[in-house]
Design an enzyme around this catalytic site. Sequence first.
Site, short mmCIF file in Angstrom:
data_model
loop_
_atom_site.label_atom_id
_atom_site.label_comp_id
_atom_site.label_asym_id
_atom_site.label_seq_id
_atom_site.Cartn_x
_atom_site.Cartn_y
_atom_site.Cartn_z
CE LYS A 133 -4.43 -1.52 0.70
NZ LYS A 133 -5.48 -0.92 0.01
CG ASP A 161 -4.34 -0.09 -3.78
OD1 ASP A 161 -4.82 0.91 -4.53
OD2 ASP A 161 -5.46 -0.77 -3.36
CE LYS A 235 -10.40 -3.43 -3.34
NZ LYS A 235 -9.48 -2.98 -4.38
#
EC number: 4.2.1.113
Length: 320
Positions: A133, A161, A235
């Site tokens: 992240k 991300d 997702k």
Amino acid sequence: MRSAQVYRWQIPMDAGVVLRDRRLKTRDGLYVCLRDGEREGWGEISPLPGFSSETWEEAQTALLTWVNDWLQRSDALPEMPSVAFGASCALAELTGVLPAAADYRAAPLCTGDPDDLVLRLADMPGEKIAKVKVGLYEAVRDGMVVNLLLEAIPDLHLRLDANRAWTPLKAQQFAKYVNPDYRPRIAFLEEPCKTRDDSCAFARETGIAIAWDESLREPDFVFEAQEGVSAVVIKPMLTGALDKVRAQVAAAHALGLTAVISSSIESSLGLTQLARIAAWLTPGTLPGLDTLHLMQTQQVRPWPGSALPCLNRDELERLL
């Protein structure tokens, strides 16, 4: 003869789970269990705070309405994404559409410690892929951490991300600290900038491949070949029914893009279903499902190899 149960649940999260600047203390959701004769199918409905358009309470109302309709022989799916996904999973299990084979590999989430990552990757079969992240701290720091990891582990590929955290300037500051020789080993960087145009410009200017995630759920998004775009991250809990997930995977593959099935911090039951969906729709592509360690318990179906305790259905609150 059709019958159904609906369960409501709440799982304590580990301290330190932050989503969109808010701490996530519990993961709240619902299960639906459908039966038709001897057959049974489960689905999870767990809107993700800050990302889903619907709340847990709204999803519960929509789910109970849909279940009552299904019991009356209506097979139309609900519109709400999380409810549509959970209901379609339960139906896919019930009818045998969702295969049992699963891909339980997961790209490990890395906090930036290369020694820890080396240990976690040691037992990983095949390609060494990890996820980091970025965008939570200074862009320069993120660039240095990514560079350090790629330097320390020569066969490592990273998925990054940013959740649209960066301005174009911040994104360039990040790239400046990543050795150009290492950039091809960044499999993709999800949504570096706030707009798709800025993200595409970043990819062209730096040679760092990007992936779409949030963009997939915007009404004006269309699948098209774009320079520097290498992947889409899907997702399902935020997307909708399984048929919509399948359509997005097919559209990505038709353009030569990698499609990655990714977690919205589902419970163990939901994660095991995502592992099956990944094996079915994106075989050979490592799914992004390494989120169970953020929770303090499993429910109904355990993730293979997890040491977390697992509650059975009788320990859940039943609504129907």
